[in-house]
Design a protein around this motif. Structure first.
Motif, PDB file in Angstrom:
ATOM      1  N   LYS A   1     -50.615  24.753 -45.521  1.00 43.87           N
ATOM      2  CA  LYS A   1     -50.384  25.551 -44.514  1.00 43.87           C
ATOM      3  C   LYS A   1     -50.852  24.912 -42.962  1.00 43.87           C
ATOM      4  CE  LYS A   1     -49.079  29.323 -46.657  1.00 43.87           C
ATOM      5  NZ  LYS A   1     -47.820  28.950 -47.164  1.00 43.87           N
ATOM      6  N   ASN A   2     -51.738  23.878 -42.818  1.00 43.75           N
ATOM      7  CA  ASN A   2     -52.269  23.367 -42.001  1.00 43.75           C
ATOM      8  C   ASN A   2     -51.514  22.070 -41.331  1.00 43.75           C
ATOM      9  OD1 ASN A   2     -53.149  21.612 -43.866  1.00 43.75           O
ATOM     10  ND2 ASN A   2     -55.177  21.242 -43.254  1.00 43.75           N
ATOM     11  N   LEU A   3     -50.323  21.805 -42.052  1.00 43.70           N
ATOM     12  CA  LEU A   3     -49.568  20.718 -41.465  1.00 43.70           C
ATOM     13  C   LEU A   3     -48.904  20.997 -40.034  1.00 43.70           C
ATOM     14  CD1 LEU A   3     -47.864  19.338 -44.573  1.00 43.70           C
ATOM     15  CD2 LEU A   3     -49.933  18.361 -43.665  1.00 43.70           C
ATOM     16  N   PRO A   4     -49.048  19.982 -39.204  1.00 43.51           N
ATOM     17  CA  PRO A   4     -48.224  20.252 -38.153  1.00 43.51           C
ATOM     18  C   PRO A   4     -46.648  20.165 -37.982  1.00 43.51           C
ATOM     19  CG  PRO A   4     -48.987  18.223 -37.923  1.00 43.51           C
ATOM     20  CD  PRO A   4     -49.400  18.897 -39.275  1.00 43.51           C
ATOM     21  N   VAL A   5     -46.174  21.392 -38.520  1.00 45.12           N
ATOM     22  CA  VAL A   5     -44.624  21.020 -38.670  1.00 45.12           C
ATOM     23  C   VAL A   5     -43.751  22.333 -38.281  1.00 45.12           C
ATOM     24  CG1 VAL A   5     -44.849  19.466 -40.605  1.00 45.12           C
ATOM     25  CG2 VAL A   5     -44.902  21.608 -41.134  1.00 45.12           C
ATOM     26  N   ARG A   6     -42.853  21.965 -38.167  1.00 40.09           N
ATOM     27  CA  ARG A   6     -41.611  23.247 -38.102  1.00 40.09           C
ATOM     28  C   ARG A   6     -40.722  22.703 -39.174  1.00 40.09           C
ATOM     29  NH1 ARG A   6     -37.225  22.478 -36.719  1.00 40.09           N
ATOM     30  NH2 ARG A   6     -37.966  21.059 -35.096  1.00 40.09           N
ATOM     31  N   PRO A   7     -40.640  23.182 -40.274  1.00 38.88           N
ATOM     32  CA  PRO A   7     -39.651  22.936 -41.662  1.00 38.88           C
ATOM     33  C   PRO A   7     -38.399  23.344 -41.264  1.00 38.88           C
ATOM     34  CG  PRO A   7     -41.578  23.621 -42.459  1.00 38.88           C
ATOM     35  CD  PRO A   7     -41.632  23.969 -40.970  1.00 38.88           C
ATOM     36  N   THR A   8     -37.349  22.478 -41.244  1.00 36.06           N
ATOM     37  CA  THR A   8     -36.049  22.841 -41.450  1.00 36.06           C
ATOM     38  C   THR A   8     -35.735  24.224 -42.486  1.00 36.06           C
ATOM     39  OG1 THR A   8     -35.158  20.604 -40.957  1.00 36.06           O
ATOM     40  CG2 THR A   8     -33.428  22.237 -41.748  1.00 36.06           C
ATOM     41  N   THR A   9     -35.111  25.263 -41.981  1.00 38.06           N
ATOM     42  CA  THR A   9     -34.846  26.511 -42.956  1.00 38.06           C
ATOM     43  C   THR A   9     -34.122  25.801 -43.817  1.00 38.06           C
ATOM     44  OG1 THR A   9     -33.206  27.506 -41.578  1.00 38.06           O
ATOM     45  CG2 THR A   9     -35.382  27.757 -40.896  1.00 38.06           C
ATOM     46  N   ASP A  10     -34.259  26.717 -45.240  1.00 36.08           N
ATOM     47  CA  ASP A  10     -33.488  26.461 -46.339  1.00 36.08           C
ATOM     48  C   ASP A  10     -32.117  26.861 -45.884  1.00 36.08           C
ATOM     49  OD1 ASP A  10     -35.507  25.785 -47.809  1.00 36.08           O
ATOM     50  OD2 ASP A  10     -35.515  27.636 -49.032  1.00 36.08           O
ATOM     51  N   LEU A  11     -32.003  27.682 -45.153  1.00 40.06           N
ATOM     52  CA  LEU A  11     -30.499  28.016 -44.813  1.00 40.06           C
ATOM     53  C   LEU A  11     -29.763  27.145 -43.838  1.00 40.06           C
ATOM     54  CD1 LEU A  11     -27.982  30.397 -44.374  1.00 40.06           C
ATOM     55  CD2 LEU A  11     -29.042  30.680 -42.183  1.00 40.06           C
ATOM     56  N   ALA A  12     -30.450  26.323 -42.816  1.00 35.20           N
ATOM     57  CA  ALA A  12     -30.033  25.456 -42.132  1.00 35.20           C
ATOM     58  C   ALA A  12     -29.685  24.243 -43.055  1.00 35.20           C
ATOM     59  CB  ALA A  12     -30.935  24.984 -40.865  1.00 35.20           C
ATOM     60  N   LYS A  13     -30.753  23.850 -43.905  1.00 39.62           N
ATOM     61  CA  LYS A  13     -30.630  22.669 -44.708  1.00 39.62           C
ATOM     62  C   LYS A  13     -29.372  22.657 -45.751  1.00 39.62           C
ATOM     63  CE  LYS A  13     -33.547  21.573 -48.301  1.00 39.62           C
ATOM     64  NZ  LYS A  13     -34.717  21.016 -48.843  1.00 39.62           N
ATOM     65  N   GLU A  14     -29.301  23.965 -46.127  1.00 35.40           N
ATOM     66  CA  GLU A  14     -28.078  24.268 -46.970  1.00 35.40           C
ATOM     67  C   GLU A  14     -26.911  23.913 -46.317  1.00 35.40           C
ATOM     68  OE1 GLU A  14     -27.088  26.907 -50.748  1.00 35.40           O
ATOM     69  OE2 GLU A  14     -28.682  27.472 -49.690  1.00 35.40           O
ATOM     70  N   ALA A  15     -26.672  24.530 -45.185  1.00 30.56           N
ATOM     71  CA  ALA A  15     -25.572  24.311 -44.566  1.00 30.56           C
ATOM     72  C   ALA A  15     -25.245  22.741 -43.996  1.00 30.56           C
ATOM     73  CB  ALA A  15     -25.528  25.064 -43.235  1.00 30.56           C
ATOM     74  N   LEU A  16     -26.246  22.136 -43.609  1.00 30.77           N
ATOM     75  CA  LEU A  16     -26.311  20.682 -43.226  1.00 30.77           C
ATOM     76  C   LEU A  16     -25.595  19.810 -44.454  1.00 30.77           C
ATOM     77  CD1 LEU A  16     -26.953  18.110 -41.666  1.00 30.77           C
ATOM     78  CD2 LEU A  16     -29.236  18.362 -42.463  1.00 30.77           C
ATOM     79  N   PHE A  17     -26.298  20.048 -45.901  1.00 36.48           N
ATOM     80  CA  PHE A  17     -25.869  19.430 -46.953  1.00 36.48           C
ATOM     81  C   PHE A  17     -24.454  19.611 -47.436  1.00 36.48           C
ATOM     82  CE2 PHE A  17     -30.240  17.817 -46.645  1.00 36.48           C
ATOM     83  CZ  PHE A  17     -30.049  16.579 -47.105  1.00 36.48           C
ATOM     84  N   ASN A  18     -24.259  20.941 -47.146  1.00 38.75           N
ATOM     85  CA  ASN A  18     -22.854  21.299 -47.444  1.00 38.75           C
ATOM     86  C   ASN A  18     -21.775  20.408 -46.596  1.00 38.75           C
ATOM     87  OD1 ASN A  18     -23.380  23.022 -49.277  1.00 38.75           O
ATOM     88  ND2 ASN A  18     -23.391  24.812 -47.990  1.00 38.75           N
ATOM     89  N   ILE A  19     -22.086  20.174 -45.300  1.00 39.79           N
ATOM     90  CA  ILE A  19     -21.390  19.347 -44.484  1.00 39.79           C
ATOM     91  C   ILE A  19     -21.387  18.114 -44.981  1.00 39.79           C
ATOM     92  CG2 ILE A  19     -21.185  18.462 -42.055  1.00 39.79           C
ATOM     93  CD1 ILE A  19     -22.607  21.292 -41.306  1.00 39.79           C
ATOM     94  N   LEU A  20     -22.543  17.460 -45.158  1.00 37.95           N
ATOM     95  CA  LEU A  20     -22.616  16.095 -45.528  1.00 37.95           C
ATOM     96  C   LEU A  20     -21.989  15.694 -47.009  1.00 37.95           C
ATOM     97  CD1 LEU A  20     -26.290  15.263 -44.449  1.00 37.95           C
ATOM     98  CD2 LEU A  20     -24.125  14.661 -43.305  1.00 37.95           C
ATOM     99  N   GLN A  21     -22.063  16.771 -47.887  1.00 38.86           N
ATOM    100  CA  GLN A  21     -21.361  16.520 -49.065  1.00 38.86           C
ATOM    101  C   GLN A  21     -19.871  16.313 -49.041  1.00 38.86           C
ATOM    102  OE1 GLN A  21     -22.966  19.499 -51.859  1.00 38.86           O
ATOM    103  NE2 GLN A  21     -21.414  19.553 -53.147  1.00 38.86           N
ATOM    104  N   ASN A  22     -19.152  16.890 -47.929  1.00 37.86           N
ATOM    105  CA  ASN A  22     -18.082  16.518 -47.642  1.00 37.86           C
ATOM    106  C   ASN A  22     -17.431  15.286 -47.063  1.00 37.86           C
ATOM    107  OD1 ASN A  22     -16.787  18.978 -49.248  1.00 37.86           O
ATOM    108  ND2 ASN A  22     -17.561  20.294 -47.409  1.00 37.86           N
ATOM    109  N   GLN A  23     -18.589  14.674 -46.372  1.00 36.43           N
ATOM    110  CA  GLN A  23     -18.392  13.482 -45.414  1.00 36.43           C
ATOM    111  C   GLN A  23     -18.828  12.036 -45.883  1.00 36.43           C
ATOM    112  OE1 GLN A  23     -19.830  14.138 -41.476  1.00 36.43           O
ATOM    113  NE2 GLN A  23     -18.829  15.957 -41.421  1.00 36.43           N
TER     114      GLN A  23
END
Length: 178
Positions: free
Chosen positions: A17-39
């Motif tokens: 929990k103490n890592l200084p991060v703002r992870p990409t949300t699962d929703l955004a990541k899934e959308a990103l990889f759906n886009i990339l999968q077609n490219q």
């Protein structure tokens, strides 16, 4: 956080929990990889993950068959977490480095099929990322740069800009090498 595709599909990631991060949300990541999968074809690509944080994106690319994933973050805790997690799951295609991203970019001489950058949203140097990547010719022909940023920010003035995809408060801007 979880890996959504490839050999580690379904793996849950539980960073401290103490890592200084703002992870990409699962929703955004899934959308990103759906886009990339077609490219792109993931198998055999070389990826540079800037501001890698937990390594969530790095592990996703490695799970999907990237031959090399280079991850850079200034937090030693994040680098240790990524190295340990990659080792636990046999992802020897991930190399994680502790460094300031802009200093790293000045010294890097390799080229990549894909560069992903997820800088802190309050970083005022975000527009410099595409500038440096293209000035240093860091993308292979037809290579792709993706910058995650706040949706209200506009990076479309760079000549290699292709499109921006919005997911709530986060956006991905895509830049293509010719």
């Amino acid at each position: 956080m979880r890996i959504i595709g490839g050999s580690l599909k379904g793996l849950r990631l539980n960073p401290p929990k103490n890592l200084p991060v703002r992870p990409t949300t699962d929703l955004a990541k899934e959308a990103l990889f759906n886009i990339l999968q077609n490219q792109i074809e993931f198998e055999g690509i070389r990826v540079l993950d800037l501001f890698s944080g937990t390594g969530n994106i790095s592990m996703e690319f490695a799970s999907r068959g990237a031959v090399q994933v280079t991850s850079v973050d200034r937090s030693i805790q994040c680098v240790h977490y990524l190295k340990d997690t990659a080792r636990q799951h046999g992802l020897d295609n991930i190399k994680a480095y502790k460094d300031d991203v802009f200093k790293y970019l000045q010294l890097e001489t390799e080229q990549f099929d894909l560069v992903f950058a997820d800088p802190p949203y309050d970083l005022n140097r975000i527009p410099e990322i595409p500038k440096v990547i293209f000035e240093k010719n860091m993308l292979l022909p037809d290579g792709l740069l993706i910058v995650e940023h706040q949706s209200m920010q506009n990076l479309s003035n760079h000549p290699a800009f292709v499109e921006q995809r919005r997911y709530g408060h986060s956006s991905f801007s895509f830049f293509k090498a010719v």
